[in-house]
Design a protein around this motif. Sequence first.
Motif, PDB file in Angstrom:
ATOM      1  N   GLY A  47       0.813  -1.205   0.000  1.00 30.04           N
ATOM      2  CA  GLY A  47       0.000   0.000   0.000  1.00 30.04           C
ATOM      3  C   GLY A  47       0.846   1.253   0.000  1.00 30.04           C
ATOM      4  N   VAL A  48       0.202   2.384  -0.276  1.00 31.56           N
ATOM      5  CA  VAL A  48       0.842   3.702  -0.227  1.00 31.56           C
ATOM      6  C   VAL A  48       0.198   4.478   0.915  1.00 31.56           C
ATOM      7  CG1 VAL A  48       1.326   5.854  -1.443  1.00 31.56           C
ATOM      8  CG2 VAL A  48       1.270   3.696  -2.716  1.00 31.56           C
ATOM      9  N   ILE A  49       1.022   5.040   1.790  1.00 33.81           N
ATOM     10  CA  ILE A  49       0.541   5.780   2.947  1.00 33.81           C
ATOM     11  C   ILE A  49       0.978   7.237   2.826  1.00 33.81           C
ATOM     12  CG2 ILE A  49       0.682   6.027   5.452  1.00 33.81           C
ATOM     13  CD1 ILE A  49       1.079   3.041   5.654  1.00 33.81           C
ATOM     14  N   PHE A  50       0.024   8.130   3.110  1.00 37.08           N
ATOM     15  CA  PHE A  50       0.272   9.572   2.998  1.00 37.08           C
ATOM     16  C   PHE A  50       0.230  10.204   4.383  1.00 37.08           C
ATOM     17  CE2 PHE A  50      -1.940   7.930  -0.680  1.00 37.08           C
ATOM     18  CZ  PHE A  50      -1.216   8.409  -1.756  1.00 37.08           C
ATOM     19  N   ALA A  51       1.247  11.010   4.693  1.00 31.48           N
ATOM     20  CA  ALA A  51       1.282  11.783   5.932  1.00 31.48           C
ATOM     21  C   ALA A  51       0.756  13.176   5.640  1.00 31.48           C
ATOM     22  CB  ALA A  51       2.699  11.856   6.488  1.00 31.48           C
ATOM     23  N   LEU A  52      -0.491  13.439   6.049  1.00 32.83           N
ATOM     24  CA  LEU A  52      -1.157  14.710   5.788  1.00 32.83           C
ATOM     25  C   LEU A  52      -1.220  15.545   7.060  1.00 32.83           C
ATOM     26  CD1 LEU A  52      -2.681  12.348   3.895  1.00 32.83           C
ATOM     27  CD2 LEU A  52      -3.977  14.326   3.181  1.00 32.83           C
ATOM     28  N   PRO A  53      -1.592  16.838   6.929  1.00 36.14           N
ATOM     29  CA  PRO A  53      -1.726  17.680   8.128  1.00 36.14           C
ATOM     30  C   PRO A  53      -2.764  17.103   9.087  1.00 36.14           C
ATOM     31  CG  PRO A  53      -1.781  19.010   6.123  1.00 36.14           C
ATOM     32  CD  PRO A  53      -1.870  17.586   5.687  1.00 36.14           C
ATOM     33  N   TYR A  60      -1.241  14.505  13.068  1.00 39.25           N
ATOM     34  CA  TYR A  60      -1.145  14.241  11.635  1.00 39.25           C
ATOM     35  C   TYR A  60      -2.364  13.430  11.213  1.00 39.25           C
ATOM     36  CZ  TYR A  60       3.767  15.558  12.164  1.00 39.25           C
ATOM     37  OH  TYR A  60       4.916  16.238  12.446  1.00 39.25           O
ATOM     38  N   THR A  61      -2.562  13.353   9.909  1.00 40.44           N
ATOM     39  CA  THR A  61      -3.617  12.519   9.340  1.00 40.44           C
ATOM     40  C   THR A  61      -2.975  11.458   8.466  1.00 40.44           C
ATOM     41  OG1 THR A  61      -5.263  14.287   9.374  1.00 40.44           O
ATOM     42  CG2 THR A  61      -5.649  12.464   7.835  1.00 40.44           C
ATOM     43  N   MET A  62      -3.438  10.221   8.582  1.00 41.92           N
ATOM     44  CA  MET A  62      -2.944   9.125   7.758  1.00 41.92           C
ATOM     45  C   MET A  62      -4.029   8.682   6.798  1.00 41.92           C
ATOM     46  SD  MET A  62      -1.316   5.406   8.872  1.00 41.92           S
ATOM     47  CE  MET A  62      -2.826   4.504   9.215  1.00 41.92           C
ATOM     48  N   ARG A  63      -3.673   8.646   5.517  1.00 42.98           N
ATOM     49  CA  ARG A  63      -4.531   8.069   4.483  1.00 42.98           C
ATOM     50  C   ARG A  63      -3.755   6.942   3.807  1.00 42.98           C
ATOM     51  NH1 ARG A  63      -8.104  11.872   2.023  1.00 42.98           N
ATOM     52  NH2 ARG A  63      -8.612  10.218   0.533  1.00 42.98           N
ATOM     53  N   GLY A  78       0.738  -0.496   9.146  1.00 43.39           N
ATOM     54  CA  GLY A  78       0.931   0.784   8.472  1.00 43.39           C
ATOM     55  C   GLY A  78       1.084   1.942   9.431  1.00 43.39           C
ATOM     56  N   ILE A  79       0.307   1.948  10.516  1.00 41.21           N
ATOM     57  CA  ILE A  79       0.400   3.090  11.429  1.00 41.21           C
ATOM     58  C   ILE A  79       1.695   3.050  12.233  1.00 41.21           C
ATOM     59  CG2 ILE A  79      -0.798   2.187  13.477  1.00 41.21           C
ATOM     60  CD1 ILE A  79      -2.295   5.006  13.403  1.00 41.21           C
ATOM     61  N   ARG A  80       2.246   1.855  12.484  1.00 40.17           N
ATOM     62  CA  ARG A  80       3.570   1.800  13.117  1.00 40.17           C
ATOM     63  C   ARG A  80       4.618   2.388  12.168  1.00 40.17           C
ATOM     64  NH1 ARG A  80       2.518  -3.482  13.786  1.00 40.17           N
ATOM     65  NH2 ARG A  80       4.511  -4.080  12.863  1.00 40.17           N
ATOM     66  N   CYS A  81       4.535   2.016  10.895  1.00 43.29           N
ATOM     67  CA  CYS A  81       5.464   2.584   9.907  1.00 43.29           C
ATOM     68  C   CYS A  81       5.270   4.092   9.781  1.00 43.29           C
ATOM     69  CB  CYS A  81       5.262   1.905   8.549  1.00 43.29           C
ATOM     70  SG  CYS A  81       5.763   0.169   8.502  1.00 43.29           S
ATOM     71  N   ILE A 100      -2.800  10.363  15.734  1.00 39.26           N
ATOM     72  CA  ILE A 100      -2.939  10.239  14.284  1.00 39.26           C
ATOM     73  C   ILE A 100      -4.409  10.081  13.927  1.00 39.26           C
ATOM     74  CG2 ILE A 100      -2.215   8.981  12.229  1.00 39.26           C
ATOM     75  CD1 ILE A 100       0.068  10.289  13.844  1.00 39.26           C
ATOM     76  N   HIS A 101      -4.919  11.010  13.141  1.00 39.84           N
ATOM     77  CA  HIS A 101      -6.299  10.908  12.670  1.00 39.84           C
ATOM     78  C   HIS A 101      -6.359   9.938  11.499  1.00 39.84           C
ATOM     79  CE1 HIS A 101     -10.392  12.023  11.700  1.00 39.84           C
ATOM     80  NE2 HIS A 101     -10.018  12.161  10.446  1.00 39.84           N
TER      81      HIS A 101
END
Length: 281
Positions: A47-53, A60-63, A78-81, A100-101
């Motif tokens: 998967g691809v994970i994005f670190a957003l505001p 931070y926000t994780m998508r 993924g959230i540990r990474c 993390i939202h």
Amino acid sequence: MEIEFTKYHGLGNDFILIDNRADTQPIITSEQAVQLCDRHFGIGADGVIFALPGEEAGDYTMRIFNSDGSEPEMCGNGIRCFAQFIADLEGADAKSEYRIHTLAGVIIPKIEGEGKVKVDMGMPQLLAAQIPTTLADAEQKAIAVPLQVAGQSWEVTCVSMGNPHCITFVEDVAAIPLEAIGPQFEHHPAFPQRTNTEFIQVVRPDYLKMRVWERGAGVTLACGTGACAAVVAGVLTGKSDRKATVELPGGCLEIEWAQQDQRVYMTGPAERVFRGKVSQL
């Protein structure tokens, strides 16, 4: 367009991490994420994970976009990474804990040192409507209920860790034809939003072996939310202690469903593999 990325993995469950803090939406599309995840023609990842505001009181926000382009609510490995990625971005003064939202709510990972991250995964959701599944009435729990898959009746327990899980206990996880039956579980009409599926072998009440078919990613070496759901299901069915080691093909996670606050805590590694740039999307 040139994009910088960092590759991380949690027990072999691997992700492409992108610093997306300058924008509130992912800077690549789900279709482009599929290209990047291709193990032959792309970078290769689950998967691809994005670190957003941050939003809604989160730092931070994780998508996430899965390797098939779908977007899950949450991902335990993924959230540990993600937490380790943020710590690496922030440098020497990195915080040890983050809010993390996610689409599953606010999740709190804590950097433990020595490559380990402990995550407060919140309370499991157990009502059929919350998962969602039609295997029980909306306000009832689906615990040790029968499910017909591949011409066989399986006894399953359903748990949501912000994303849906179907757990079944078996004598030997190595004997499960995961590639053949995993998709049949995922797309079973009893799960209107599809489901992750975990096959669990109880070695001891405090030690479980697990193989997983992940919704949107298929066979993976580890699934953090799945390991959490497995221990919850084990407690609900009397097969597991509240604190247990879960052995996955990629390694082990330490999971605790705490009696005091009913929250699930997951501890495991998050490792950086390499950094790079991609310019053709």
